[in-house]
Design an enzyme around this catalytic site. Structure first.
Site, PDB file in Angstrom:
ATOM      1  N   CYS A 147      48.338 -67.240 -25.292  1.00 46.15           N
ATOM      2  CA  CYS A 147      48.839 -66.249 -26.232  1.00 46.15           C
ATOM      3  C   CYS A 147      48.948 -64.931 -25.501  1.00 46.15           C
ATOM      4  CB  CYS A 147      47.911 -66.109 -27.431  1.00 46.15           C
ATOM      5  SG  CYS A 147      48.482 -64.866 -28.592  1.00 46.15           S
TER       6      CYS A 147
ATOM      7  N   CYS B   5      61.541 -27.643  39.360  1.00 50.15           N
ATOM      8  CA  CYS B   5      60.447 -27.458  40.303  1.00 50.15           C
ATOM      9  C   CYS B   5      59.334 -28.508  40.127  1.00 50.15           C
ATOM     10  CB  CYS B   5      59.857 -26.059  40.179  1.00 50.15           C
ATOM     11  SG  CYS B   5      58.998 -25.801  38.620  1.00 50.15           S
TER      12      CYS B   5
ATOM     13  N   CYS C 189      60.526 -24.656  19.743  1.00 52.77           N
ATOM     14  CA  CYS C 189      61.876 -24.586  20.283  1.00 52.77           C
ATOM     15  C   CYS C 189      62.063 -25.588  21.423  1.00 52.77           C
ATOM     16  CB  CYS C 189      62.145 -23.197  20.802  1.00 52.77           C
ATOM     17  SG  CYS C 189      63.808 -23.006  21.440  1.00 52.77           S
TER      18      CYS C 189
ATOM     19  N   CYS D 232      59.449 -21.431  37.551  1.00 45.73           N
ATOM     20  CA  CYS D 232      60.704 -21.133  38.245  1.00 45.73           C
ATOM     21  C   CYS D 232      61.769 -20.515  37.350  1.00 45.73           C
ATOM     22  CB  CYS D 232      61.236 -22.389  38.922  1.00 45.73           C
ATOM     23  SG  CYS D 232      61.820 -23.615  37.740  1.00 45.73           S
TER      24      CYS D 232
END
Lengths: 482, 199
Positions: A177, A289, A299, A307
């Site tokens: 049920c 280098c 960034c 260098c």
């Protein structure tokens, strides 16, 4: 998209109301122009626009109760039974009503018979088939299915089920049920307050989870529920804990990538990240280098400390070649001969392809985190500047806006990589990668400028912000499909 | 709660003893302790199945929350069946899990298990190896299940071919049951079974 178009035209009408007091010619001129009109409809201009509300528990209860009341009045059933129906039919009132009227007997919970003691004859003794004790019939109760059991057995049944974390799914105790016990029936038979509370807490969670327009805020320890009429893969935002997430799938917002794709991608990354981590190490050598460089800012335009060589962290190429329109570093070049090569070579190629996208995805994610640190550094820098008399605090506020925009752009850029990874090669992909490269170039420019900004650069920086955001929205307009 | 459990088991015990299935020797329960928490069940292999003629012994543990939670049932007699683990005897049957209802009894459980022996559900397997054989090589499955019934549950059908192959592996020093599992899992191909055992 249809909805948006409609919204757009409505916006147009309201514009007309605002401006037609002046001159009709003027109105036409403004309406056909892309220039700023006051009261722009955000749905028209911002493809990412998403309206959602942050609701607390009380407000959600109120919202749910309104729907419950609507249905219970409509079908003339008890609110508890209405809740059972709503929960199992995704809170779709029109569908339930249609269903109910077409085929009343099909809906399991017909409520009129619930909770009424089964005794027509007043003094009768019945044996409860669960606890096998014989008791007066007034101690017996049944759900709409008329399977009656004694009060104590119902109580124990509910206690056991609730302790197993089941609430809205508690059914009748009879074999085969499936009739569900409505809330008032359960609460009526629960004596212990802590269980009643637990039950209500569980049902509340179940109701929210079953409601298509509601989402629990995924923020840690946040109990806010986000509500939106639009069920789309857009950026939902919790105004309390500031968490944002995709309203459709609940994980981090991921435009322009689709929900299924991002899930695929994240699973893939979780599986393969060990190798990928190993392959993409945290440091790189300067291409000129060969000094070992650790990236300490967001960034990707790198300048070697030793260098002073400018190069791109992504492709290790000379930065000068990135300056022009042909910013090609974000594009993965598929090897055309791959089909003729051995399975081993193909697997290698597949790994290479994956790593190409994964490295970029991972790199932007790291950049995002590093740029958060940049923000703190920015504050110190501004403090120093203000102290030494270079402008006021307010003069420098634009930098924060720039940093915010940078984060937003980089976030979208990060999520373009899974999108590109799953794209089929072809002109559409080429266009996508072209736009992606454009966006990436502008973002790196922006990042470079934010990190080195002086007051005098303000105009230049704001110009850069505008370009980056334009690239971002252009890409989304062309490829975001929600 | 424990009180209800004992009361129920006492009652059910009588019910099973009086039932017509007991009269037909199809099912049986036996008490193992005075607290009604552990019982031994027995079911006869249903006719027209490879289990025919076998008697399967079950371990039944009654939880304190019975009948609000299902009894814990497992096959003690080793059996080859998609929904029963050939290693542990664990059973995959909905009514012993989420489809249990407080109004069910030991009798209904035993009868359901008997029904499971007649009608396996290979798409919801407990033992993946058996289920695969059931679906892909049903003839071999019938042979294997009948052989297991013969060896472990006292079934009447002796399969000389199976016995021979097991003896050959036993001669190589493999324990008998281990040999039977390997052969059963590889559709009674001696070579593949040997390979697996010695790899």
């Amino acid at each position: 998209m249809d909805g948006q178009a409609k919204q757009g035209s409505q916006g147009g009408e309201s514009d007309m109301e605002c401006s037609d007091t002046e001159c009709f010619d003027d109105y036409d001129y403004y309406n056909n122009d892309d220039n700023e009109i006051e009261q722009i409809d955000p749905k028209k201009t911002d493809i990412e626009y998403f309206s959602c509300e942050s609701l607390n528990e009380e407000q959600v209860e109120r919202l749910l109760n309104e729907t419950v009341e609507l249905l219970s009045n409509n079908l003339q059933i008890t609110p508890s039974s209405a809740k059972v129906l709503l929960h199992s039919h995704e809170w779709d009132v029109p569908a339930i009503v249609r269903n109910y009227k077409e085929n009343v007997s099909n809906i399991r919970i017909r409520t009129n018979s619930a909770i009424v003691p089964q005794s027509q004859i007043c003094f009768r003794y019945i044996t409860c088939s669960v606890c096998v004790t014989t008791q007066n019939s007034d101690k017996f109760f049944s759900l709409s299915c008329s399977h009656s059991f004694c009060k104590d057995c119902w109580m124990t049944h509910f206690e056991v089920q609730i302790n197993q974390g089941i609430s809205t799914g508690i059914s009748c105790m009879a074999r085969d049920c499936g009739v569900l016990a409505p809330e008032d029936f359960v609460l009526k038979h629960l004596a212990r307050t802590n269980l009643r509370e637990k039950y209500q807490q569980f049902t509340f969670q179940d109701y929210v989870k079953s409601h298509p327009c509601l989402r629990f805020c995924p923020g840690p320890n946040c109990s806010i529920v986000i509500y939106s009429k639009e069920i789309k893969a857009k950026k939902a935002f919790c105004s309390y804990c500031k968490t944002s997430f995709c309203f459709k799938c609940g994980i981090d917002y991921h435009a322009p990538t689709e929900c299924i794709i991002i899930k695929k991608w994240l699973t893939k990354c979780a599986d393969d990240s060990e190798t990928a981590n190993y392959i993409s190490a945290h440091t790189k050598d300067c291409p000129k280098c060969n000094i070992c460089i650790e990236k300490n800012g967001g960034c990707n335009h790198m300048q070697c400390y030793s260098c002073k060589h400018d190069f791109c962290w992504m492709c290790m190429g000379d930065w000068k070649t990135h300056g022009s329109e042909y910013y090609e570093c974000s594009r993965y070049r598929e090897n055309p001969n791959v089909a003729y090569e051995s399975a081993h070579a193909q697997a290698r190629e597949a790994l290479k392809k994956y790593l190409h996208y994964y490295e970029r995805w991972e790199n932007h994610s790291k950049s995002l985190k590093l740029e958060e640190q940049t923000l703190t550094k920015l504050k110190t820098r501004i403090n120093q500047k203000v102290m030494s008399g270079l402008g006021t605090w307010i003069d420098w506020q634009y930098l924060f806006t720039a940093a915010e925009l940078l984060a937003k752009c980089r976030y979208t850029l990060q999520y373009t990589y899974p999108y590109a990874y799953y794209m089929d090669p072809g002109p559409r992909k080429e266009l996508f990668e072209y736009q992606q490269a454009q966006l990436e170039a502008e973002i790196e420019n922006l990042s470079w400028k934010v990190e080195r900004a002086e007051t005098t650069d303000r105009g230049d920086l704001e110009n850069q912000m505008d370009i980056a955001e334009k690239r971002r929205t252009t890409l989304l307009k062309d490829f975001l499909d929600v | 709660m424990a009180n209800i459990a004992a009361q129920r088991i006492k009652r059910e015990f009588k019910e099973v003893i009086k039932s017509e299935e007991v009269a037909k020797c199809a099912i049986r329960v036996e008490l193992l302790n005075d607290t009604f928490t552990e019982l031994k069940g027995e079911i006869a292999g249903p006719p027209d199945t490879p289990y025919e003629g076998g008697t399967f012994v079950l371990e039944i543990k009654v939880p304190e929350t019975y009948p609000f939670n299902p009894p814990k049932v497992r096959f003690v007699t080793k059996i080859w069946h998609p929904n029963i683990s050939s290693v542990t005897g664990a059973i995959c049957l909905d009514i012993l899990k989420d489809q249990w209802a407080a109004a069910m009894t030991l009798r209904t459980v035993l009868l359901s298990l008997q029904a499971l022996l007649s009608a396996a559900e290979p798409d919801d397997p407990q033992d993946a190896v058996v289920a695969k054989q059931y679906k892909e090589n049903n003839e071999m499955f019938q042979i294997t299940a009948r052989h297991w019934t013969n060896v472990y549950a006292g079934g009447p059908n002796i399969n000389k071919d199976c016995d021979d192959k097991i003896r050959r592996l036993a001669d190589m020093g493999i324990e008998e049951h281990q040999a039977r599992v390997a052969l059963s899992s590889y559709d009674w191909e001696l070579e593949r079974a040997t390979e697996q055992l010695f790899s």
